[in-house]
Design an enzyme around this catalytic site. Sequence first.
Site, PDB file in Angstrom:
ATOM      1  N   SER A 153       0.845  -1.189   0.000  1.00 37.55           N
ATOM      2  CA  SER A 153       0.000   0.000   0.000  1.00 37.55           C
ATOM      3  C   SER A 153       0.878   1.236   0.000  1.00 37.55           C
ATOM      4  CB  SER A 153      -0.903   0.016   1.236  1.00 37.55           C
ATOM      5  OG  SER A 153      -1.583   1.264   1.342  1.00 37.55           O
ATOM      6  N   TYR A 166      -1.688  -0.920  10.130  1.00 38.91           N
ATOM      7  CA  TYR A 166      -1.840  -1.360   8.742  1.00 38.91           C
ATOM      8  C   TYR A 166      -0.572  -1.092   7.940  1.00 38.91           C
ATOM      9  CZ  TYR A 166      -3.747  -1.639   3.988  1.00 38.91           C
ATOM     10  OH  TYR A 166      -3.964  -1.951   2.677  1.00 38.91           O
TER      11      TYR A 166
END
Length: 258
Positions: A153, A166
């Site tokens: 990401s 995350y």
Amino acid sequence: MNTNASASNDASSSPGSTRVALVTGASRGIGAEIAARLAADGFAVVVNYAGEVASAEALVAKISEAGAKALAVQADVRAPNEVRRLFEAAESAFGGVDVLVNNAGIMSLSPIAETDDATFDRQIAVNLKGSFNTMREAAKRLRRGGRIINLSSSVVGLLQPTYAAYAATKAGVEAMTKILAKELRGREIAVNAVAPGPTATDLFMKAKSAEVVERLAKLAPLERLGQPEDIARVVSFLAGPDASWVNGQVLRANGGII
């Protein structure tokens, strides 16, 4: 483990004659788009899912109707034994695995001070350990000339508040990507990662107001959210012959946000 197969061709015929792609977390969102794109590229596709059986079977039916081969396999990537059975199912149906796409992931946002142990541990288990489990199995089983494509990401570079847990899992995925690329020396297997920016999926839209979504869409110079097909195109490139010299890299597909 429940295994459901649907294909317009005999999936067990001529093992090895068709390249095979295994996509984790492929029942919806970016994973489903990747699976459909790789099927259109000529791959036999294993659609892995954790709980979305109806969505996985619908995707298999869609791929089969288009004339490609597909298999739906339920497996929790957090469990090493289920990951082994996932690869075994692919090998039994199609003769082997050439491409692994590590797409399965979850995202829970909160400041570090407010993140409880269960939330942190679950993201580590799915995003980091799950990717480790499938990479470990792929390192043992992938056919020569194969590809491992991990989903990271762009939050790893953006370092936004509330994304700590995350982003940490995805930073770990990027590190493992580059290390595994070196460990597979001599087998002609390339290992790369794709790091999407804000992308219009259920995972991204969850718990975000329209104002927040609009603001995030404007951050990139291209002034829009990414779409699942944008990410699928990058994965298609990495899985195909034109990317044969790309190895140990992280491709940020984010419209220029970072």
